[in-house]
Design an enzyme around this catalytic site. Structure first.
Site, PDB file in Angstrom:
ATOM      1  N   TYR A 110       0.825  -1.219   0.000  1.00  0.00           N
ATOM      2  CA  TYR A 110       0.000   0.000   0.000  1.00  0.00           C
ATOM      3  C   TYR A 110       0.857   1.265   0.000  1.00  0.00           C
ATOM      4  CZ  TYR A 110      -3.243  -3.537   1.776  1.00  0.00           C
ATOM      5  OH  TYR A 110      -3.977  -4.676   1.951  1.00  0.00           O
TER       6      TYR A 110
ATOM      7  N   TYR B 101     -14.499  -5.129   3.134  1.00  0.00           N
ATOM      8  CA  TYR B 101     -13.144  -5.452   2.662  1.00  0.00           C
ATOM      9  C   TYR B 101     -12.904  -6.941   2.911  1.00  0.00           C
ATOM     10  CZ  TYR B 101      -8.131  -5.845   2.235  1.00  0.00           C
ATOM     11  OH  TYR B 101      -6.875  -6.260   1.854  1.00  0.00           O
TER      12      TYR B 101
ATOM     13  N   ASP C  22     -17.201 -13.456   6.946  1.00  0.00           N
ATOM     14  CA  ASP C  22     -15.751 -13.280   6.916  1.00  0.00           C
ATOM     15  C   ASP C  22     -15.327 -12.777   8.301  1.00  0.00           C
ATOM     16  OD1 ASP C  22     -13.164 -12.416   6.659  1.00  0.00           O
ATOM     17  OD2 ASP C  22     -13.480 -11.273   4.816  1.00  0.00           O
TER      18      ASP C  22
ATOM     19  N   LYS D 185      -5.781 -14.168  10.525  1.00  0.00           N
ATOM     20  CA  LYS D 185      -5.223 -13.158  11.432  1.00  0.00           C
ATOM     21  C   LYS D 185      -4.849 -13.702  12.812  1.00  0.00           C
ATOM     22  CE  LYS D 185      -6.571  -9.054   9.066  1.00  0.00           C
ATOM     23  NZ  LYS D 185      -5.349  -8.444   8.581  1.00  0.00           N
TER      24      LYS D 185
HETATM   25  N1  PLP Z   1     -11.003 -10.384   5.248  1.00  0.00           N
HETATM   26  C1  PLP Z   1     -10.983  -9.410   6.163  1.00  0.00           C
HETATM   27  C2  PLP Z   1     -12.224  -9.087   6.926  1.00  0.00           C
HETATM   28  C3  PLP Z   1      -9.805  -8.705   6.414  1.00  0.00           C
HETATM   29  O1  PLP Z   1      -9.805  -7.723   7.332  1.00  0.00           O
HETATM   30  C4  PLP Z   1      -8.640  -9.050   5.687  1.00  0.00           C
HETATM   31  C5  PLP Z   1      -7.389  -8.306   5.901  1.00  0.00           C
HETATM   32  O2  PLP Z   1      -7.343  -7.272   6.495  1.00  0.00           O
HETATM   33  C6  PLP Z   1      -8.711 -10.067   4.740  1.00  0.00           C
HETATM   34  C7  PLP Z   1      -9.906 -10.730   4.561  1.00  0.00           C
HETATM   35  C8  PLP Z   1      -7.492 -10.457   3.941  1.00  0.00           C
HETATM   36  O3  PLP Z   1      -6.586 -11.113   4.755  1.00  0.00           O
HETATM   37  P1  PLP Z   1      -5.047 -11.271   4.303  1.00  0.00           P
HETATM   38  O4  PLP Z   1      -4.446  -9.911   4.371  1.00  0.00           O
HETATM   39  O5  PLP Z   1      -4.485 -12.230   5.303  1.00  0.00           O
HETATM   40  O6  PLP Z   1      -5.055 -11.838   2.924  1.00  0.00           O
END
Ligand code: PLP
Length: 414
Positions: free
Chosen positions: A9, A137, A231, A260
Site C-alpha cells: 500500500y 473489505y 468473513d 489473522k
Molecule cells: N477479510 C478481512 C475481513 C480482512 O480484514 C482481511 C485483511 O485485512 C482479509 C480478509 C485479507 O486477509 P489477508 O491480508 O491475510 O489476505
C-alpha cells in the site's frame, strides 16, 4: 530506503521511510535504533496474546524439531487434525468441516469457490454471483477485490477486469431491509451467497452494525435459499468481545472464514469452515464434484501448532474478560477526542476503538507525531483506530489513547 523491498500500500517514491524492527515482545516493538514503541494495532490485528508468547513459542519449537512442513495432499498430521476438531467444537452449529489455507484473502477465495461450486454440484448452473456490501473489505487478490467496496476498497483501478458481483448497501433498518429483500426477490436465482464481515467492517472504514443486521440477513438468505458467508478474518478470536462475532447474533453461517489471530499472530494460516450441508454437496462418487483447491503450504504444521497453542491460551486465560476491560478503557479514554475540531466520531466495539476524522488531515504528519510519542498506530483515510493485543496492560493502553488524543489535538488540515 532499502533498494530491493516493495512495500504494501505504498507509493514507493514518496512514502515515509519505514521503521526497521529489531524485535518484539508483549505489546512492545523494539526498533533497530533502540526506540521502543507500544503497539496499538497488534500487527494488523493478529497478535492477540501479544508478541512472542512463551507458550506459543515453545509449541512451535517442539513442532519445528518434529516436522516443520509436509504436503497436505494425501497426507495429514496431528496438529491439523487437532486444530480442525477444536475449531469445529468452538464454532456454533454444525460448522465442522475445515479447509486450511495460508492467508485471509485465500480463505475468502476458497469460500467463494465453495459457495459457487455448492450450486454447480447440485445441478444449479446460474447461481454464480455474490452479494457483498458497501464498506466491506475481504482481501487484495483478484477474486476478493471483486467483493470489496468498489470505491473505498483501494481497488477501483481494477474495476474493468474483476468478476461482476452485486455490491449492495448494508441493510440496517426496516426500510433498507425491505429494499434488500426486494433486491433478493429479483436476483436470488443468480446468487450463490451473501458475504459480510459480521459486526465490524474493518479495513473498509471500521464501521459497526448491530447484531440484528446479521440475524435479518440470515433470515433473508434462508427465505431465498442463498448461502451466508461470514468473513471473520478480522473479528474472529475475541476482537469484538465474543470468541466469534456471529455468536452475538445467535446465527450460524453456512461458511465462515478465519485467519489473522488464528495463530496468535505467529505466522500465516487461515481456515474456511463449512457446515455439514455445504460439505455434503461435495460428497460424491464423481471426482469433478471435489473442491479443486490446495495451497502448497496448506495446514503447515508449524502454523497449526501455533494455532493450537493460541487456542490453549484462550482456554486458560480470560481473553474475553480482557477484551471487555479494554472496551471500557477505550470508551472512557477516547471519548475526549469527540470535542476536538478534527474529530467526526468516536466509537468502540469490543477491543476496537475508533476515532473518525473530519477529512482531510495530514496523515503523514499524524503518523510522525504518534511515533514521536512512542506508539505504533496506523491511521488510514479518515480513521485512527486501536486494536491492541488483548493482553495489553492498562498503563500501555493509556499511553496509546493519550498519544492519539494529543496528536489529534494538534492536527491540522492536509
Ligand atoms: N477479510 C478481512 C475481513 C480482512 O480484514 C482481511 C485483511 O485485512 C482479509 C480478509 C485479507 O486477509 P489477508 O491480508 O491475510 O489476505
Amino acid at each position: 530506503m532499502d533498494d530491493h523491498l516493495w512495500l504494501p500500500y505504498s507509493q514507493m517514491k514518496t512514502a515515509m521511510k519505514p521503521l526497521r524492527v529489531a524485535s518484539t515482545s508483549g505489546s512492545r516493538i523494539t526498533l533497530d535504533d533502540g526506540r521502543v514503541l507500544i503497539d496499538g494495532i497488534a500487527s494488523w490485528w493478529t497478535a492477540c496474546h501479544g508478541y512472542n508468547h512463551p507458550h506459543i513459542a515453545a509449541c512451535v519449537s517442539r513442532q519445528l524439531a518434529a516436522m516443520p512442513h509436509v504436503m497436505f495432499g494425501g497426507l495429514t498430521h496431528a496438529p491439523a487434525e487437532q486444530l480442525a476438531a477444536r475449531l469445529a467444537a468452538l464454532l456454533p452449529g454444525d460448522l465442522d468441516r475445515v479447509f486450511f489455507s495460508d492467508s485471509g484473502s485465500v480463505s475468502v477465495e476458497v469460500a467463494i469457490k465453495m459457495a459457487t461450486q455448492y450450486w454447480l454440484n447440485r445441478g444449479v448452473r446460474d447461481r454464480h454471483r455474490l452479494i457483498a456490501f458497501h464498506g466491506g473489505y475481504h482481501g487484495d487478490t483478484l477474486g476478493t477485490m471483486a467483493v470489496c467496496d468498489p470505491e473505498e476498497g483501494m481497488h477501483s483501478l481494477f474495476a474493468g477486469v474483476l468478476p461482476r458481483h452485486h455490491l449492495c448497501r448494508l441493510p440496517t433498518d426496516e426500510a433498507s431491509h425491505a429494499v434488500f429483500d426486494a433486491f433478493l426477490d429479483r436476483h436470488a436465482h443468480e446468487v450463490a451467497a451473501i458475504l459480510i464481515e459480521p459486526l465490524v467492517q474493518g479495513a473498509g472504514g471500521m464501521r459497526f452494525h448491530a447484531a440484528s443486521v446479521l440475524s435479518r440477513l440470515r433470515a433473508s438468505a434462508d427465505r431465498h435459499g442463498v448461502l451466508l458467508i461470514l468473513d471473520e478474518v478480522f473479528t474472529g478470536f475475541g476482537r469484538t468481545g465474543t470468541l466469534f462475532a456471529c455468536e452475538q447474533a445467535g446465527i450460524v453461517p453456512d461458511i465462515i472464514t478465519l485467519s489473522k489471530a488464528l495463530t496468535g499472530g505467529t505466522m500465516g494460516l487461515a481456515a474456511t469452515v463449512a457446515r455439514r450441508h455445504v460439505f455434503e454437496a461435495f460428497w460424491n462418487d464423481d471426482p469433478s464434484a471435489a473442491l479443486m483447491h490446495g495451497p502448497t503450504f496448506m495446514a503447515n504444521p508449524l502454523a497449526c501448532a501455533a494455532a493450537n497453542a493460541s487456542l490453549d491460551l484462550f482456554e486458560r486465560e480470560d481473553r474475553l474478560g480482557q477484551a471487555a476491560v479494554i472496551a471500557d478503557q477505550l470508551a472512557a479514554e477516547l471519548e475526549p477526542c469527540r470535542a476536538l475540531p478534527s474529530v467526526l466520531d468516536v466509537r468502540v466495539r469490543g477491543a476496537i476503538g475508533v476515532v473518525q476524522l473530519t477529512l482531510p488531515v495530514d496523515l503523514d504528519g499524524l503518523k510522525r507525531r504518534l511515533v514521536a510519542a512512542g506508539v505504533w498506530v496506523r491511521p488510514f483515510r479518515d480513521i485512527v483506530y486501536l486494536t491492541p493485543a488483548l493482553t495489553i496492560d492498562t498503563a500501555s493502553l493509556s499511553r496509546l489513547t493519550a498519544a492519539i488524543t494529543a496528536a489529534l489535538s494538534s492536527t491540522s488540515a492536509a
